[in-house]
Design a protein around this motif. Structure first.
Motif, PDB file in Angstrom:
ATOM      1  N   GLY A  78     -19.181  35.884 102.925  1.00  0.00           N
ATOM      2  CA  GLY A  78     -19.163  34.614 103.644  1.00  0.00           C
ATOM      3  C   GLY A  78     -19.230  33.424 102.702  1.00  0.00           C
ATOM      4  N   THR A  79     -20.029  33.534 101.649  1.00  0.00           N
ATOM      5  CA  THR A  79     -20.126  32.454 100.664  1.00  0.00           C
ATOM      6  C   THR A  79     -18.787  32.224  99.978  1.00  0.00           C
ATOM      7  N   ALA A  80     -18.116  33.301  99.586  1.00  0.00           N
ATOM      8  CA  ALA A  80     -16.812  33.175  98.933  1.00  0.00           C
ATOM      9  C   ALA A  80     -15.789  32.549  99.882  1.00  0.00           C
ATOM     10  N   LYS A  81     -15.801  32.947 101.160  1.00  0.00           N
ATOM     11  CA  LYS A  81     -14.863  32.388 102.131  1.00  0.00           C
ATOM     12  C   LYS A  81     -15.100  30.896 102.334  1.00  0.00           C
ATOM     13  N   SER A 135     -14.911  36.986  95.344  1.00  0.00           N
ATOM     14  CA  SER A 135     -14.854  35.739  94.593  1.00  0.00           C
ATOM     15  C   SER A 135     -13.788  34.841  95.205  1.00  0.00           C
ATOM     16  N   ALA A 136     -14.052  33.542  95.196  1.00  0.00           N
ATOM     17  CA  ALA A 136     -13.038  32.557  95.558  1.00  0.00           C
ATOM     18  C   ALA A 136     -12.294  32.150  94.288  1.00  0.00           C
ATOM     19  N   VAL A 195     -18.209  33.087  91.980  1.00  0.00           N
ATOM     20  CA  VAL A 195     -18.676  34.465  92.131  1.00  0.00           C
ATOM     21  C   VAL A 195     -20.082  34.444  92.735  1.00  0.00           C
ATOM     22  N   PRO A 196     -20.255  34.737  94.024  1.00  0.00           N
ATOM     23  CA  PRO A 196     -21.589  34.767  94.619  1.00  0.00           C
ATOM     24  C   PRO A 196     -22.465  35.833  93.949  1.00  0.00           C
ATOM     25  N   SER A 236     -24.286  30.980  93.184  1.00  0.00           N
ATOM     26  CA  SER A 236     -23.026  31.505  92.669  1.00  0.00           C
ATOM     27  C   SER A 236     -22.884  31.132  91.211  1.00  0.00           C
ATOM     28  N   VAL A 237     -21.994  31.839  90.532  1.00  0.00           N
ATOM     29  CA  VAL A 237     -21.631  31.503  89.161  1.00  0.00           C
ATOM     30  C   VAL A 237     -20.190  31.009  89.186  1.00  0.00           C
TER      31      VAL A 237
END
Length: 247
Positions: A127-130, A155-156, A188-189, A196-197
């Motif tokens: 969800g964080t990447a989205k 990862s986004a 990258v969560p 994230s990084v």
């Protein structure tokens, strides 16, 4: 070198594992491999001393360049580095590689840990990447944005070109100097908690973008929560094709 509060590099010359993001227990959140040709900057080093060493490294590599061109390379490099430090970078490394066409090409990798003040102990990494991908699409409508799966996890991804204005005063000029860079960034969560990084890779040498994407792919595939086996790490490749400059 061994892990410190946030970033540690095991091979300060040209290659080796790096870690970033110390957890509450002082253990790095993740590790990644720097391939031959990359040199990590000491972010705590005195800028004047760093620029002097950079000038010494540039001189033999660009023997045919004019003194003004060499000065421009060193000053602009330090300006970009200071910009990254101000943005909270915990790792900055540069590479200077000889491409198949014989041209020397330079690029920079910056790693920033983005950790919220509060949040759940275990985050929804997908969800964080989205959400990050959605934000990037809104902020940069002309960029290439996607969700990808790394060995470490979701990862986004965002690839875009950015116009920069380097202050002309650094070169004794009244007007700023425009330059265009292409950059790719990965959000990258973390597995170890909220946050994230952000990996940001950038270069002005757009003609060599395909080669750089291949190099960056190897770095991102190496991202891991597990500490590397130091005894099994190969020695740095010292061939001219992969030799990095000392920064």
């Amino acid at each position: 070198m061994t892990p410190t509060d946030a970033v540690a590099t095991t091979a300060p010359a040209t290659t080796g594992p790096s870690s970033t993001g110390a957890s509450s227990a002082g253990i790095p959140d993740l590790w990644f491999e720097l391939p031959p040709g990359f040199t990590e900057f000491d972010l705590d080093e005195d800028p004047e001393e760093r620029m002097l060493r950079m000038a010494e490294a540039v001189d033999p590599l660009f023997a045919e360049a004019t003194p003004e061109q060499k000065f421009s390379l060193v000053v602009s490099g330090e300006y970009i580095l200071q910009t990254m430090i101000a943005a909270g970078a915990e790792h900055v490394s540069a590479c200077l590689l000889r491409m198949p066409d014989g041209e020397l090409s330079q690029a920079t990798l910056c790693v920033i840990v983005e950790r919220p003040d509060a949040g759940p102990e275990n985050q929804d990494r997908q969800g964080t990447a989205k959400r990050t991908a959605v934000q990037w699409r809104e902020q940069h409508p002309d960029a290439e944005v996607a969700l990808i799966m790394l060995p470490y996890g979701p990862s986004a991804l965002c690839i875009r070109e950015q116009d920069l204005q380097i202050p002309g005063v650094l070169f004794g000029l009244d007007n700023p100097i425009p330059t265009t860079i292409r950059q790719v960034q990965f959000c990258v969560p973390l597995k170890t908690g909220p946050g994230s990084v952000l990996f940001v890779f950038m270069t002005e040498q757009i003609d060599h973008w395909a080669e750089y994407l291949e190099i960056l792919s190897g770095i991102m595939k190496s991202v891991s929560a597990d500490e590397p086996d130091w005894d099994s790490q190969p020695e740095a490749d010292s061939s001219p094709a992969s030799r990095g400059t000392e920064q």
